[in-house]
Design a protein around this motif. Structure first.
Motif, PDB file in Angstrom:
ATOM      1  N   UNK B 120      24.432 -18.997  92.196  1.00  0.00           N
ATOM      2  CA  UNK B 120      23.138 -18.591  93.012  1.00  0.00           C
ATOM      3  C   UNK B 120      22.820 -17.275  92.881  1.00  0.00           C
ATOM      4  N   UNK B 121      23.623 -16.538  92.138  1.00  0.00           N
ATOM      5  CA  UNK B 121      23.429 -14.998  92.379  1.00  0.00           C
ATOM      6  C   UNK B 121      23.192 -14.157  91.176  1.00  0.00           C
ATOM      7  N   UNK B 122      22.003 -13.468  91.125  1.00  0.00           N
ATOM      8  CA  UNK B 122      21.778 -12.451  89.808  1.00  0.00           C
ATOM      9  C   UNK B 122      21.995 -11.154  89.816  1.00  0.00           C
ATOM     10  N   UNK B 123      22.859 -10.557  89.343  1.00  0.00           N
ATOM     11  CA  UNK B 123      22.558  -8.973  89.187  1.00  0.00           C
ATOM     12  C   UNK B 123      22.197  -8.448  87.869  1.00  0.00           C
ATOM     13  N   UNK B 124      21.132  -7.512  87.855  1.00  0.00           N
ATOM     14  CA  UNK B 124      20.474  -7.275  86.676  1.00  0.00           C
ATOM     15  C   UNK B 124      20.793  -5.833  86.341  1.00  0.00           C
ATOM     16  N   UNK B 125      21.238  -5.318  85.228  1.00  0.00           N
ATOM     17  CA  UNK B 125      21.277  -4.064  84.943  1.00  0.00           C
ATOM     18  C   UNK B 125      20.289  -3.538  83.809  1.00  0.00           C
ATOM     19  N   UNK B 126      19.285  -2.926  84.530  1.00  0.00           N
ATOM     20  CA  UNK B 126      17.887  -2.442  83.810  1.00  0.00           C
ATOM     21  C   UNK B 126      18.187  -0.883  83.265  1.00  0.00           C
ATOM     22  N   UNK B 127      18.186  -0.691  81.861  1.00  0.00           N
ATOM     23  CA  UNK B 127      18.592   0.647  81.461  1.00  0.00           C
ATOM     24  C   UNK B 127      17.440   0.928  80.385  1.00  0.00           C
ATOM     25  N   UNK B 128      16.767   2.071  80.387  1.00  0.00           N
ATOM     26  CA  UNK B 128      15.625   2.438  79.722  1.00  0.00           C
ATOM     27  C   UNK B 128      16.019   3.868  78.797  1.00  0.00           C
ATOM     28  N   UNK B 129      15.942   3.744  77.602  1.00  0.00           N
ATOM     29  CA  UNK B 129      16.280   5.200  76.704  1.00  0.00           C
ATOM     30  C   UNK B 129      14.971   5.562  76.040  1.00  0.00           C
ATOM     31  N   UNK B 130      14.910   6.564  75.503  1.00  0.00           N
ATOM     32  CA  UNK B 130      14.010   7.336  74.845  1.00  0.00           C
ATOM     33  C   UNK B 130      14.655   7.316  73.218  1.00  0.00           C
ATOM     34  N   UNK B 131      14.074   6.668  72.666  1.00  0.00           N
ATOM     35  CA  UNK B 131      14.632   6.245  71.346  1.00  0.00           C
ATOM     36  C   UNK B 131      14.718   7.511  70.443  1.00  0.00           C
ATOM     37  N   UNK B 132      13.562   8.192  70.418  1.00  0.00           N
ATOM     38  CA  UNK B 132      13.318   9.324  69.494  1.00  0.00           C
ATOM     39  C   UNK B 132      13.910  10.737  69.645  1.00  0.00           C
ATOM     40  N   UNK B 133      14.496  10.589  70.888  1.00  0.00           N
ATOM     41  CA  UNK B 133      15.250  11.819  71.325  1.00  0.00           C
ATOM     42  C   UNK B 133      16.801  11.609  71.296  1.00  0.00           C
ATOM     43  N   UNK B 134      17.067  11.032  70.393  1.00  0.00           N
ATOM     44  CA  UNK B 134      18.642  10.902  70.329  1.00  0.00           C
ATOM     45  C   UNK B 134      19.037   9.827  71.222  1.00  0.00           C
ATOM     46  N   UNK B 135      18.285   9.101  71.753  1.00  0.00           N
ATOM     47  CA  UNK B 135      18.627   8.082  72.845  1.00  0.00           C
ATOM     48  C   UNK B 135      19.031   8.661  74.111  1.00  0.00           C
ATOM     49  N   UNK B 136      18.100   9.501  74.601  1.00  0.00           N
ATOM     50  CA  UNK B 136      18.164  10.110  75.867  1.00  0.00           C
ATOM     51  C   UNK B 136      17.997   8.861  77.032  1.00  0.00           C
ATOM     52  N   UNK B 137      18.844   9.062  77.988  1.00  0.00           N
ATOM     53  CA  UNK B 137      18.780   7.934  78.978  1.00  0.00           C
ATOM     54  C   UNK B 137      17.673   8.378  79.945  1.00  0.00           C
ATOM     55  N   UNK B 138      16.732   7.592  79.980  1.00  0.00           N
ATOM     56  CA  UNK B 138      15.461   7.764  81.119  1.00  0.00           C
ATOM     57  C   UNK B 138      15.578   7.542  82.526  1.00  0.00           C
ATOM     58  N   UNK B 139      15.825   6.207  82.513  1.00  0.00           N
ATOM     59  CA  UNK B 139      16.387   5.815  83.683  1.00  0.00           C
ATOM     60  C   UNK B 139      17.251   4.317  83.868  1.00  0.00           C
ATOM     61  N   UNK B 140      17.825   4.148  84.999  1.00  0.00           N
ATOM     62  CA  UNK B 140      18.637   2.937  85.008  1.00  0.00           C
ATOM     63  C   UNK B 140      18.361   2.312  86.531  1.00  0.00           C
ATOM     64  N   UNK B 141      18.456   1.196  86.529  1.00  0.00           N
ATOM     65  CA  UNK B 141      18.645   0.594  87.866  1.00  0.00           C
ATOM     66  C   UNK B 141      19.113  -0.836  88.055  1.00  0.00           C
ATOM     67  N   UNK B 142      19.867  -1.194  89.120  1.00  0.00           N
ATOM     68  CA  UNK B 142      20.280  -2.454  89.190  1.00  0.00           C
ATOM     69  C   UNK B 142      19.601  -3.267  90.143  1.00  0.00           C
ATOM     70  N   UNK B 143      19.069  -4.410  89.887  1.00  0.00           N
ATOM     71  CA  UNK B 143      18.454  -5.406  90.726  1.00  0.00           C
ATOM     72  C   UNK B 143      19.198  -6.592  90.851  1.00  0.00           C
ATOM     73  N   UNK B 144      19.344  -6.937  92.183  1.00  0.00           N
ATOM     74  CA  UNK B 144      20.124  -8.307  92.533  1.00  0.00           C
ATOM     75  C   UNK B 144      19.429  -9.276  93.320  1.00  0.00           C
ATOM     76  N   UNK B 145      19.696 -10.425  93.453  1.00  0.00           N
ATOM     77  CA  UNK B 145      19.119 -11.349  94.476  1.00  0.00           C
ATOM     78  C   UNK B 145      19.496 -12.663  94.047  1.00  0.00           C
TER      79      UNK B 145
END
Lengths: 178, 440
Positions: B120-145
């Protein structure tokens, strides 16, 4: 031996004979009891002679409205003035209203679907108001009338031809109090 | 045109790169304006983590589809087609090979891993990267519900993506509308994409022309419950109702963007006029004084002006006036029937409908250039357009398929999508002040 056989045959014959007799008795239909029909002749209640007003007061508002004493009128496209050919209808409506002076009505304003929802709300109101003002000019007191605009939300008929549009551009008169 | 687009694209890319080089902690704000190409985004299949107790594929697919459709819809991002992912090595969230993703033309990479600690429960790990800059991490957030909010969780993640790129979030925004699917006209609400449609009013009379309050906790609409078109305010969370104006016809309320005022149409004076009401004090001020129909008022995003419809020249035309009712100027000059003005959230455009040969089509008026763009053509009657919170999309009513239904299109008329199919559905209003709810 021969004698015994004769007796047997006789017995069998008799048995058959009596059996036949018994059957005949059974098939005879039983007499049905006769039912006498009794009808009570009650005296018919004398119908009271109601006056026209009393008959009117006995009816529900729905009945009065469905009898169609107050005919609807129609309008020109985008307009809200009273057409010449609709004036006799309003004349008749006013006569009926003046004859039934306890009646209060709601004058509805409706539009066809060729106007916008928002503008038609105002246009429907204008149509209802024109109709009410015309009845007022024929002597129907304002206190007995109220207007309501439905815009194009309550079309009378579905259809995209001019006849349908004409039917929908209307003002209806509903009795809400008697 | 192609050359120009290319130049703009290069400029954007350069800007993006400079911004990225400015330092790891710097927040990225990229403004995407009209005609600029969209940011190519790759999103490998959403997957369950190894620790996930439950692995419900229906949930996984729901999250993936919602995210993908949201971003694809945005007109900010462009999804790199899934077919291209087959040319490179399979995605591994622990060891992302950014050069591979760059080779299939992705600028941004989304890694979305889901964990279900129970059914009955979901935890989502959402990560966003900038591909062309050696994979710089842009942001990440976890969402649950809860499991039933899988769509909402996905919409929230997509909204976060919009915010991170300096855009207005819109995927959790709602559309309020009128439907007769249960027998009579009632108020309904749904997600922007037509999901989770539900009924707000339950009665036997007619309710029409709904609109939102500034805090989105109330809706204003016209109800016939007392056999008169009264303006009512309905509190969504408490069910409380408040009658605002009950003499004659009262409708088309629009809440001011920066204050607790509404502007609406009323015929209480005997003619359709515009009124501004202070919702704190209940005090009212009349804005128009004439004998013709004035209707459909709509605040500008600054709150300083009001667009409206008036028949002062004989036919309904669109006008703008100052919020005090002064300085009235006419906006539409051609055609003889216009209505339903609605200002875009950035104030540069005004949507309206125009009647041409007894049909309605939707247009935008460009405030700065004084030009008009037609958005619908030869497809039934199109009415009641309403902007998305970011001004890139429009919801509207059309009878192009027979009965009246709600549709979405982009600001330029592209990407038509039907939202409703049960009963007849009309008079949509999209929430327009979402930024308030999302301010952290």
């Amino acid at each position: 031996m021969k004698k015994l056989l004769t007796v047997c045959v006789l017995c069998l014959a008799m048995l058959t004979f009596f059996n036949g007799c018994k059957k005949e008795v059974q098939t005879e239909p039983e007499p049905q009891p006769v039912v006498e029909k009794v009808e009570e002749v009650a005296p018919q209640p004398e119908k009271p002679q109601l006056t026209e007003e009393e008959i009117f007061m006995q009816k529900t508002l729905d009945q009065i409205n469905s009898e169609g004493h107050l005919k609807m009128i129609h309008f020109d496209f985008d307009k809200y003035f009273i057409r010449e050919d609709m004036k006799p209808i309003l004349q008749k409506n006013s006569e009926w209203l003046l004859n039934h002076d306890s009646v209060e009505i709601v004058v509805e304003g409706h539009c066809d679907e060729r106007g916008t929802v928002e503008y038609n709300m105002a246009l429907g109101e204008k149509r209802a108001e024109s109709a009410m003002k015309y009845l007022e000019s024929l002597g129907v007191p304002t206190e007995r009338m109220r207007i309501i605009s439905y815009g194009k939300n309550r079309p009378l008929v579905k259809g995209v031809d001019e006849d349908s549009h004409f039917m929908n551009r209307r003002s209806e008169f509903k009795v809400v109090k008697k | 045109m192609g050359e120009k687009m290319k130049t703009i694209r290069i400029i954007v890319i350069l800007t993006l790169m400079t911004t990225l080089y400015l330092g790891a902690q710097q927040e990225i704000r990229i403004r995407i304006s009209e005609g600029v190409s969209m940011i190519p985004v790759a999103m490998p299949a959403v997957a369950f983590t190894a620790q996930s107790v439950v692995k419900d594929d229906a949930v996984r697919a729901e999250i993936e589809d919602t995210l993908w459709n949201d971003l694809e819809f945005s007109r900010v991002f462009r999804m790199v087609p899934r077919e291209h992912y087959g040319y490179i090595e399979a995605f591994d969230p622990q060891n992302i090979r950014f050069r591979d993703w760059e080779s299939i033309q992705a600028n941004i990479l989304i890694s979305c891993q889901v964990e279900m600690p129970e059914a009955s429960r979901i935890v989502m790990a959402f990560r966003v990267y900038d591909v062309r800059n050696g994979g710089r991490f842009i942001f990440g957030r976890n969402f649950g519900g809860k499991r039933e909010f899988a769509r909402l969780i996905s919409h929230r993640a997509a909204d976060e993506m919009m915010k991170q790129f300096g855009e207005t979030p819109l995927f959790t925004s709602k559309i309020v509308f009128v439907s007769n699917r249960d027998g009579n006209e009632e108020i309904y609400m749904m997600d922007y994409d037509g999901g989770r449609q539900r009924r707000i009013t339950i009665n036997t009379w007619m309710d029409v022309l709904p609109s939102w309050s500034r805090d989105h906790e109330k809706i204003l609409f016209t109800t016939y419950r007392n056999n008169n078109p009264d303006l009512l305010m309905f509190h969504l969370y408490t069910g409380k109702t408040e009658f605002l104006s009950t003499q004659r016809a009262n409708y088309c309320a629009d809440w001011a963007p920066e204050s607790n005022h509404i502007v609406y149409t009323s015929t209480k004076s005997g003619n359709a006029e515009l009124y501004v009401r202070d919702m704190d004090t209940g005090r009212e001020r009349r804005l128009t004084f004439n004998r013709v129909i004035d209707t459909t008022p709509n605040w500008s995003p600054s709150g300083r002006e009001i667009a409206f419809t008036s028949a002062r020249t004989g036919t309904p035309q669109i006008y703008i006036m100052d919020a005090e009712g002064t300085n009235v100027r006419r906006l539409t000059t051609e055609g003889n029937y216009h209505d339903s003005p609605e200002w875009s959230p950035d104030g540069t455009r005004i949507l309206f409908v125009s009647r041409i040969e007894s049909r309605f089509d939707i247009f935008t008026y460009h405030v700065r250039t004084n030009t008009i763009t037609k958005l619908t053509e030869n497809a039934g009657r199109n009415e009641n357009p309403s902007w998305s919170p970011d001004g890139r999309h429009i919801v509207f009513t059309s009878n192009r398929s027979g009965g009246y239904q709600l549709y979405l299109m982009d600001y330029d008329g592209a990407n038509l999508k039907r939202l409703t199919s049960t009963g007849e559905n009309k008079m949509p209003k999209w929430q327009k002040f979402t930024h308030r709810r999302f301010d952290n």
